[in-house]
Design a protein around this motif. Sequence first.
Motif, PDB file in Angstrom:
ATOM      1  N   HIS A   1       0.955  -1.186  -0.114  1.00  0.00           N
ATOM      2  CA  HIS A   1      -0.133   0.116  -0.095  1.00  0.00           C
ATOM      3  C   HIS A   1       0.737   1.390  -0.031  1.00  0.00           C
ATOM      4  CE1 HIS A   1      -3.144  -2.781   1.175  1.00  0.00           C
ATOM      5  NE2 HIS A   1      -4.177  -1.854   0.575  1.00  0.00           N
ATOM      6  N   ALA A   2       2.004   1.266   0.877  1.00  0.00           N
ATOM      7  CA  ALA A   2       2.928   2.550   0.927  1.00  0.00           C
ATOM      8  C   ALA A   2       3.404   2.594  -0.356  1.00  0.00           C
ATOM      9  CB  ALA A   2       3.859   2.344   2.007  1.00  0.00           C
ATOM     10  N   GLN A   3       4.000   1.709  -1.248  1.00  0.00           N
ATOM     11  CA  GLN A   3       4.497   1.945  -2.521  1.00  0.00           C
ATOM     12  C   GLN A   3       3.628   2.326  -3.475  1.00  0.00           C
ATOM     13  OE1 GLN A   3       7.410  -0.736  -3.957  1.00  0.00           O
ATOM     14  NE2 GLN A   3       7.854  -1.764  -1.840  1.00  0.00           N
ATOM     15  N   ALA A   4       2.301   1.767  -3.620  1.00  0.00           N
ATOM     16  CA  ALA A   4       1.453   2.123  -4.209  1.00  0.00           C
ATOM     17  C   ALA A   4       0.954   3.628  -4.336  1.00  0.00           C
ATOM     18  CB  ALA A   4      -0.120   1.332  -4.464  1.00  0.00           C
ATOM     19  N   TYR A   5       0.953   4.035  -3.091  1.00  0.00           N
ATOM     20  CA  TYR A   5       0.698   5.226  -2.454  1.00  0.00           C
ATOM     21  C   TYR A   5       1.600   6.375  -3.041  1.00  0.00           C
ATOM     22  CZ  TYR A   5      -0.642   9.461   0.482  1.00  0.00           C
ATOM     23  OH  TYR A   5      -0.892  10.698   0.959  1.00  0.00           O
ATOM     24  N   GLN A   6       2.722   6.076  -2.798  1.00  0.00           N
ATOM     25  CA  GLN A   6       3.985   6.967  -3.210  1.00  0.00           C
ATOM     26  C   GLN A   6       4.199   7.112  -4.463  1.00  0.00           C
ATOM     27  OE1 GLN A   6       5.994   8.612  -1.054  1.00  0.00           O
ATOM     28  NE2 GLN A   6       6.396   9.701  -2.775  1.00  0.00           N
ATOM     29  N   LEU A   7       3.564   5.871  -5.370  1.00  0.00           N
ATOM     30  CA  LEU A   7       3.821   5.897  -6.706  1.00  0.00           C
ATOM     31  C   LEU A   7       2.664   6.955  -7.251  1.00  0.00           C
ATOM     32  CD1 LEU A   7       5.133   4.482  -9.361  1.00  0.00           C
ATOM     33  CD2 LEU A   7       2.708   2.776  -9.220  1.00  0.00           C
ATOM     34  N   ALA A   8       1.431   6.836  -6.695  1.00  0.00           N
ATOM     35  CA  ALA A   8       0.237   7.883  -6.944  1.00  0.00           C
ATOM     36  C   ALA A   8       0.904   9.307  -6.567  1.00  0.00           C
ATOM     37  CB  ALA A   8      -0.823   7.402  -6.507  1.00  0.00           C
ATOM     38  N   LEU A   9       1.399   9.418  -5.417  1.00  0.00           N
ATOM     39  CA  LEU A   9       1.853  10.865  -5.287  1.00  0.00           C
ATOM     40  C   LEU A   9       2.938  11.375  -6.157  1.00  0.00           C
ATOM     41  CD1 LEU A   9       2.543  10.905  -1.367  1.00  0.00           C
ATOM     42  CD2 LEU A   9       0.322  11.901  -2.596  1.00  0.00           C
ATOM     43  N   ASN A  10       3.904  10.507  -6.698  1.00  0.00           N
ATOM     44  CA  ASN A  10       4.845  11.100  -7.551  1.00  0.00           C
ATOM     45  C   ASN A  10       4.248  11.415  -8.789  1.00  0.00           C
ATOM     46  OD1 ASN A  10       6.834  10.620  -5.988  1.00  0.00           O
ATOM     47  ND2 ASN A  10       7.260   8.421  -6.710  1.00  0.00           N
ATOM     48  N   TYR A  11       3.084  10.628  -9.358  1.00  0.00           N
ATOM     49  CA  TYR A  11       2.329  10.775 -10.789  1.00  0.00           C
ATOM     50  C   TYR A  11       1.393  12.229 -10.437  1.00  0.00           C
ATOM     51  CZ  TYR A  11      -0.732   9.850 -14.579  1.00  0.00           C
ATOM     52  OH  TYR A  11      -1.729   9.907 -15.747  1.00  0.00           O
ATOM     53  N   LEU A  12       1.174  12.346  -9.116  1.00  0.00           N
ATOM     54  CA  LEU A  12       0.428  13.705  -9.119  1.00  0.00           C
ATOM     55  C   LEU A  12       1.367  14.983  -8.974  1.00  0.00           C
ATOM     56  CD1 LEU A  12      -2.250  12.434  -6.558  1.00  0.00           C
ATOM     57  CD2 LEU A  12      -2.830  13.252  -8.862  1.00  0.00           C
ATOM     58  N   SER A  13       2.464  14.577  -8.703  1.00  0.00           N
ATOM     59  CA  SER A  13       3.387  15.910  -8.567  1.00  0.00           C
ATOM     60  C   SER A  13       3.496  16.782  -9.601  1.00  0.00           C
ATOM     61  CB  SER A  13       4.654  15.339  -7.961  1.00  0.00           C
ATOM     62  OG  SER A  13       5.554  14.496  -8.665  1.00  0.00           O
ATOM     63  N   TYR A  14       3.424  16.057 -10.843  1.00  0.00           N
ATOM     64  CA  TYR A  14       3.892  16.728 -12.015  1.00  0.00           C
ATOM     65  C   TYR A  14       2.809  17.730 -12.550  1.00  0.00           C
ATOM     66  CZ  TYR A  14       7.378  13.209 -12.290  1.00  0.00           C
ATOM     67  OH  TYR A  14       8.715  12.478 -12.236  1.00  0.00           O
ATOM     68  N   GLN A  15       1.509  17.371 -12.385  1.00  0.00           N
ATOM     69  CA  GLN A  15       0.215  18.108 -12.604  1.00  0.00           C
ATOM     70  C   GLN A  15      -1.036  17.204 -12.092  1.00  0.00           C
ATOM     71  OE1 GLN A  15       0.827  17.148 -17.078  1.00  0.00           O
ATOM     72  NE2 GLN A  15      -1.265  16.482 -16.825  1.00  0.00           N
ATOM     73  N   LEU A  16      -2.099  18.310 -12.163  1.00  0.00           N
ATOM     74  CA  LEU A  16      -3.511  17.775 -11.620  1.00  0.00           C
ATOM     75  C   LEU A  16      -3.886  16.567 -12.528  1.00  0.00           C
ATOM     76  CD1 LEU A  16      -5.416  21.039 -11.142  1.00  0.00           C
ATOM     77  CD2 LEU A  16      -4.418  19.602  -9.664  1.00  0.00           C
TER      78      LEU A  16
END
Length: 266
Positions: free
Chosen positions: A58-73
């Motif tokens: 779960h932690a890795q998936a969440y971090q993956l999503a955060l990285n993806y969201l960090s570039y743009q909405l």
Amino acid sequence: MPTITKITTQKRKGRYNIYLDEEYAFPVSESVLIKFRLAKGMEVPAELRAEIDTAEAHAQAYQLALNYLSYQLRTEMEVRIYLKQHDIPVAVRQQVIQRLYELNLLDDAGYAASYVRTAMRTSDKGPQVIRTKLREKGVKPELIINALDLFTTNDLLANGLKLAEKLAKRYRQQSFQNRQQKIRLGLRQKGFDADVTNQIISQLELVRDDDTEWAALVKQGEKVWRKTARYSGYERKQKAKQQLYRKGFALDQIDHFLTEKQAETE
């Protein structure tokens, strides 16, 4: 009972290696390390190991999503697709999405509103194209409708007029009729409906000018005359006449031009 004998940091910030009985066993993120209070000397039975593995996924998936969201909405659908592409299980994807909503990191309504505001300021897209783009990104119809309400009539006409002026300039060397048709088609392709397109065309105030029309006919006519060179006499004239008529020029002007061209070749 397996026991933690060493914990080391990885080169990646916030990542740790766990050693059980002096042998490397598994990696964990900082959040998992803290959650389970992993420390040297702690026993790790099979049940606990399973919980740690689940939490780490779960932690890795969440971090993956955060990285993806960090570039743009991003929209919810975009995040779901991204996690799926990285082989994140369905159940984990759902929990990550839920957590992102709880932290206000996902907001399709806000995304749609931002998309419309940006389109108004920086693009020549009309409502229909914007609606299609948002639908492709998985935004719900009611959210799209609400967001498009930000697109005022004045903004719509101003953007459409800019596009129409650009198209008018692009097609200035075509016949007046074709020029109007190209502008109208360009507006519709960019997402402006028929009523708004008509308003934009009327504001554009295109005026037919005989000198400009004749210059356009000569330019197009020379090309057509060269293309019909394999024909001769009456047949060549008719072929050229048909092509120029399809380009929107008046028959009397076409006849005048072709008569001159025939005289040059005789």
